[in-house]
Design a protein around this motif. Structure first.
Motif, mmCIF file in Angstrom:
data_model
loop_
_atom_site.group_PDB
_atom_site.id
_atom_site.type_symbol
_atom_site.label_atom_id
_atom_site.label_comp_id
_atom_site.label_asym_id
_atom_site.label_seq_id
_atom_site.Cartn_x
_atom_site.Cartn_y
_atom_site.Cartn_z
ATOM 1 N N LEU A 1 1.289 -1.436 -0.440
ATOM 2 C CA LEU A 1 0.167 0.031 -0.082
ATOM 3 C C LEU A 1 0.486 1.390 -0.086
ATOM 4 C CD1 LEU A 1 -2.612 -0.910 2.703
ATOM 5 C CD2 LEU A 1 -3.486 -0.595 0.783
ATOM 6 N N GLN A 2 2.222 1.203 0.204
ATOM 7 C CA GLN A 2 2.695 2.406 0.456
ATOM 8 C C GLN A 2 3.047 2.859 -0.422
ATOM 9 O OE1 GLN A 2 6.154 1.794 3.180
ATOM 10 N NE2 GLN A 2 6.570 3.777 3.542
ATOM 11 N N ASP A 3 3.587 1.946 -1.352
ATOM 12 C CA ASP A 3 4.211 2.155 -2.419
ATOM 13 C C ASP A 3 3.025 2.260 -3.747
ATOM 14 O OD1 ASP A 3 6.882 1.055 -1.880
ATOM 15 O OD2 ASP A 3 6.953 -1.067 -2.373
ATOM 16 N N LEU A 4 2.350 1.780 -4.108
ATOM 17 C CA LEU A 4 1.002 1.803 -4.557
ATOM 18 C C LEU A 4 0.705 3.986 -4.392
ATOM 19 C CD1 LEU A 4 -1.654 1.411 -6.240
ATOM 20 C CD2 LEU A 4 -2.730 1.189 -3.482
ATOM 21 N N PHE A 5 0.792 4.107 -3.059
ATOM 22 C CA PHE A 5 0.286 5.866 -3.248
ATOM 23 C C PHE A 5 1.235 6.540 -3.231
ATOM 24 C CE2 PHE A 5 -2.911 3.538 -0.448
ATOM 25 C CZ PHE A 5 -4.705 3.916 -0.706
ATOM 26 N N GLU A 6 2.455 6.306 -2.762
ATOM 27 C CA GLU A 6 3.590 7.080 -3.891
ATOM 28 C C GLU A 6 3.793 7.134 -5.046
ATOM 29 O OE1 GLU A 6 6.578 6.066 0.851
ATOM 30 O OE2 GLU A 6 6.993 4.644 -0.655
ATOM 31 N N VAL A 7 3.383 5.983 -5.355
ATOM 32 C CA VAL A 7 4.190 6.269 -7.420
ATOM 33 C C VAL A 7 3.778 7.546 -7.889
ATOM 34 C CG1 VAL A 7 3.307 4.871 -8.968
ATOM 35 C CG2 VAL A 7 5.263 3.456 -7.223
ATOM 36 N N ARG A 8 1.783 7.595 -6.611
ATOM 37 C CA ARG A 8 0.332 8.429 -7.269
ATOM 38 C C ARG A 8 0.875 9.536 -6.779
ATOM 39 N NH1 ARG A 8 -1.366 3.548 -7.577
ATOM 40 N NH2 ARG A 8 -2.913 2.666 -9.543
ATOM 41 N N GLY A 9 2.359 9.313 -6.316
ATOM 42 C CA GLY A 9 2.432 11.421 -5.555
ATOM 43 C C GLY A 9 2.711 11.416 -4.267
ATOM 44 N N LEU A 10 1.906 10.880 -3.303
ATOM 45 C CA LEU A 10 1.540 10.996 -1.686
ATOM 46 C C LEU A 10 2.494 10.649 -1.041
ATOM 47 C CD1 LEU A 10 -2.377 9.305 -1.108
ATOM 48 C CD2 LEU A 10 -2.118 12.371 -2.234
ATOM 49 N N GLN A 11 2.709 11.506 -0.105
ATOM 50 C CA GLN A 11 3.784 11.131 0.761
ATOM 51 C C GLN A 11 2.980 10.599 2.084
ATOM 52 O OE1 GLN A 11 3.911 14.400 3.234
ATOM 53 N NE2 GLN A 11 5.415 13.688 5.469
ATOM 54 N N VAL A 12 3.543 9.355 2.118
ATOM 55 C CA VAL A 12 3.152 8.020 3.067
ATOM 56 C C VAL A 12 4.023 8.232 4.129
ATOM 57 C CG1 VAL A 12 2.530 6.027 3.199
ATOM 58 C CG2 VAL A 12 2.115 6.488 0.672
ATOM 59 N N SER A 13 2.968 7.823 4.964
ATOM 60 C CA SER A 13 3.571 7.293 6.482
ATOM 61 C C SER A 13 2.464 5.763 7.100
ATOM 62 C CB SER A 13 3.450 8.892 7.291
ATOM 63 O OG SER A 13 3.592 9.526 7.328
ATOM 64 N N ALA A 14 3.837 5.134 7.442
ATOM 65 C CA ALA A 14 3.318 3.658 7.062
ATOM 66 C C ALA A 14 3.846 3.209 8.656
ATOM 67 C CB ALA A 14 3.952 2.992 6.470
ATOM 68 N N PHE A 15 2.743 2.721 9.557
ATOM 69 C CA PHE A 15 2.756 2.110 10.248
ATOM 70 C C PHE A 15 2.405 1.065 10.543
ATOM 71 C CE2 PHE A 15 2.000 6.676 11.165
ATOM 72 C CZ PHE A 15 2.912 7.083 11.188
ATOM 73 N N ASN A 16 2.750 0.213 11.174
ATOM 74 C CA ASN A 16 2.618 -1.471 11.444
ATOM 75 C C ASN A 16 2.464 -2.651 12.816
ATOM 76 O OD1 ASN A 16 4.882 -1.108 12.957
ATOM 77 N ND2 ASN A 16 5.385 -3.474 12.671
ATOM 78 N N ASP A 17 2.252 -0.465 14.064
ATOM 79 C CA ASP A 17 2.177 -0.554 15.258
ATOM 80 C C ASP A 17 0.655 0.385 15.901
ATOM 81 O OD1 ASP A 17 1.445 -0.477 18.000
ATOM 82 O OD2 ASP A 17 3.785 -0.477 18.848
ATOM 83 N N PRO A 18 -0.098 -0.346 15.748
ATOM 84 C CA PRO A 18 -1.225 0.812 16.200
ATOM 85 C C PRO A 18 -1.047 1.957 16.892
ATOM 86 C CG PRO A 18 -1.716 -1.102 16.522
ATOM 87 C CD PRO A 18 -1.288 -1.776 15.791
ATOM 88 N N VAL A 19 -0.182 1.823 18.489
ATOM 89 C CA VAL A 19 -0.628 2.375 19.377
ATOM 90 C C VAL A 19 0.189 3.272 18.704
ATOM 91 C CG1 VAL A 19 0.309 2.464 21.853
ATOM 92 C CG2 VAL A 19 -1.161 0.608 21.052
ATOM 93 N N ALA A 20 1.494 3.073 18.377
ATOM 94 C CA ALA A 20 2.771 4.171 18.192
ATOM 95 C C ALA A 20 1.559 4.954 16.822
ATOM 96 C CB ALA A 20 3.591 3.561 18.033
ATOM 97 N N ALA A 21 1.023 4.584 16.594
ATOM 98 C CA ALA A 21 0.288 5.176 14.817
ATOM 99 C C ALA A 21 -0.291 5.966 15.554
ATOM 100 C CB ALA A 21 -0.758 4.153 13.737
ATOM 101 N N LEU A 22 -1.264 6.307 16.557
ATOM 102 C CA LEU A 22 -2.183 6.820 16.886
ATOM 103 C C LEU A 22 -1.475 7.616 17.440
ATOM 104 C CD1 LEU A 22 -4.805 7.757 17.565
ATOM 105 C CD2 LEU A 22 -4.441 6.200 19.952
ATOM 106 N N LYS A 23 0.098 7.525 17.806
ATOM 107 C CA LYS A 23 0.095 8.817 19.172
ATOM 108 C C LYS A 23 0.815 9.820 18.112
ATOM 109 C CE LYS A 23 3.786 10.641 21.946
ATOM 110 N NZ LYS A 23 5.254 9.998 23.188
ATOM 111 N N SER A 24 1.209 9.173 16.655
ATOM 112 C CA SER A 24 1.973 9.969 15.341
ATOM 113 C C SER A 24 1.067 10.694 14.468
ATOM 114 C CB SER A 24 3.026 8.840 14.953
ATOM 115 O OG SER A 24 4.321 8.178 15.768
ATOM 116 N N ILE A 25 0.261 9.633 14.477
ATOM 117 C CA ILE A 25 -0.959 10.198 13.445
ATOM 118 C C ILE A 25 -1.654 11.887 14.072
ATOM 119 C CG2 ILE A 25 -3.189 10.005 12.674
ATOM 120 C CD1 ILE A 25 -2.782 7.005 11.829
ATOM 121 N N LYS A 26 -1.429 11.764 15.228
ATOM 122 C CA LYS A 26 -2.158 12.971 15.905
ATOM 123 C C LYS A 26 -0.507 13.830 15.700
ATOM 124 C CE LYS A 26 -6.230 10.879 19.022
ATOM 125 N NZ LYS A 26 -6.042 11.130 20.912
ATOM 126 N N ALA A 27 0.069 13.837 15.364
ATOM 127 C CA ALA A 27 1.147 14.958 15.516
ATOM 128 C C ALA A 27 1.122 15.308 14.389
ATOM 129 C CB ALA A 27 2.628 14.549 16.456
#
Length: 133
Positions: free
Chosen positions: A17-43
């Protein structure tokens, strides 16, 4: 829409998914840990969030509810994805505040188009004006 956050504990799918969206020009922040993701996404405050539902320690439903409790995520499209497809799961996703529930497996081009359409709809709603007489 420039920045997408993706959360999935399946590393292989996460990278696809990260590759799919980056190829289309999006900046992607990818997370495999949902707890860490929540904090990072809010920031980071991405333009949209795509999250798996079934993850350890924090489900996609819980992640979505937490983001929706923050007013700065009111117009952020949140997509939940899962291999489970039932009315109950769809209902849970809508009650959590998700904009769309995507059933795995899915076509990669379809998910990109859905995300783009929801972003435009949510952030640029059409206003119907009355005709002048």
């Amino acid at each position: 829409m420039n920045h997408l956050a993706i959360v999935d504990d399946d590393i292989v799918l996460l990278h696809i998914l990260q590759d799919l969206f980056e190829v289309r020009g999006l900046q992607v922040s990818a997370f495999n840990d949902p707890v860490a993701a929540l904090k990072s996404i809010k920031a980071l405050k991405p333009d949209a969030v795509l999250s798996d539902v079934l993850m350890p320690n924090l489900s996609g439903f819980e992640l979505c509810r937490e983001l929706r409790s923050d007013k700065s995520f009111a117009k952020t499209p949140i997509f939940l994805m899962s291999a489970k497809h039932s009315i109950g799961e769809l209902s849970k996703s809508m009650m959590a505040g998700a904009d769309e529930y995507i059933i795995k497996p899915f076509q990669t081009d379809d998910i990109y188009e859905q995300l783009k359409q929801f972003y435009r709809k949510k952030n640029n709603p059409i206003i119907i004006k009355p005709l002048d007489s």
